[in-house]
Design an enzyme around this catalytic site. Structure first.
Site, PDB file in Angstrom:
ATOM      1  N   VAL A   1       0.845  -1.189   0.000  1.00 34.06           N
ATOM      2  CA  VAL A   1       0.000   0.000   0.000  1.00 34.06           C
ATOM      3  C   VAL A   1       0.885   1.246   0.000  1.00 34.06           C
ATOM      4  O   VAL A   1       2.020   1.218   0.489  1.00 34.06           O
ATOM      5  CB  VAL A   1      -0.966  -0.008   1.223  1.00 34.06           C
ATOM      6  CG1 VAL A   1      -0.217   0.099   2.533  1.00 34.06           C
ATOM      7  CG2 VAL A   1      -2.033   1.063   1.102  1.00 34.06           C
ATOM      8  N   CYS A   2       0.353   2.332  -0.536  1.00 33.48           N
ATOM      9  CA  CYS A   2       1.030   3.632  -0.489  1.00 33.48           C
ATOM     10  C   CYS A   2      -0.046   4.698  -0.267  1.00 33.48           C
ATOM     11  O   CYS A   2      -1.032   4.438   0.404  1.00 33.48           O
ATOM     12  CB  CYS A   2       1.852   3.876  -1.762  1.00 33.48           C
ATOM     13  SG  CYS A   2       0.874   3.990  -3.269  1.00 33.48           S
ATOM     14  N   LYS A   3       0.121   5.862  -0.851  1.00 34.94           N
ATOM     15  CA  LYS A   3      -0.856   6.934  -0.699  1.00 34.94           C
ATOM     16  C   LYS A   3      -2.115   6.671  -1.530  1.00 34.94           C
ATOM     17  O   LYS A   3      -3.223   6.794  -1.045  1.00 34.94           O
ATOM     18  CB  LYS A   3      -0.230   8.273  -1.087  1.00 34.94           C
ATOM     19  CG  LYS A   3      -1.156   9.464  -0.988  1.00 34.94           C
ATOM     20  CD  LYS A   3      -0.385  10.742  -1.299  1.00 34.94           C
ATOM     21  CE  LYS A   3      -1.234  11.985  -1.426  1.00 34.94           C
ATOM     22  NZ  LYS A   3      -2.322  12.163  -0.530  1.00 34.94           N
TER      23      LYS A   3
ATOM     24  N   THR B   1      -3.746   4.509   1.106  1.00 36.62           N
ATOM     25  CA  THR B   1      -4.124   4.995   2.430  1.00 36.62           C
ATOM     26  C   THR B   1      -5.203   6.065   2.327  1.00 36.62           C
ATOM     27  O   THR B   1      -6.113   6.115   3.153  1.00 36.62           O
ATOM     28  CB  THR B   1      -2.888   5.529   3.175  1.00 36.62           C
ATOM     29  OG1 THR B   1      -1.897   4.492   3.196  1.00 36.62           O
ATOM     30  CG2 THR B   1      -3.223   5.931   4.593  1.00 36.62           C
TER      31      THR B   1
END
Length: 104
Positions: free
Chosen positions: A63-65, A93
């Site tokens: 996961v990232c932004k 996120t």
């Protein structure tokens, strides 16, 4: 070689039923501002030197932004040929928070 599965972050963790690790590839200041529960921070900027710490016998959920950096990390892992189950969380996120979920 591993395929990269993409699921919407709002479907996590319900769609990921196998044993897995959750990796957040955002930078430390982003991670510290709030991350998915249980996520381990492995910034993309350092990923090539830290990825070998990941288990090869479990699913790796990234996961990232919003989903872009996590896909780059998943593509890198796919290229190593060592990982059998890679999952990119599309929406990241930001999508997790927008869906009303808590962050740590």
């Amino acid at each position: 070689m591993a395929e990269i599965k993409t699921i919407n972050v709002t479907d996590y963790p319900a769609e990921v039923t196998e044993e897995h690790v959750l990796i957040d590839v955002r930078e430390p200041h982003e991670y510290e501002a709030g991350h998915l529960p249980g996520a381990k921070n492995m910034p993309l900027s350092e990923f090539q030197s830290t990825y070998s710490d990941l288990p090869t016998d479990q699913a790796v959920v990234i996961v990232c932004k919003s989903g872009g950096r996590s896909m780059r990390a998943a593509e890198f892992l796919k290229g190593t040929g060592q990982y059998v189950n890679l999952i990119n969380l599309d929406g990241g996120t930001d999508g997790w928070v927008e869906a009303g979920n808590e962050v740590e």
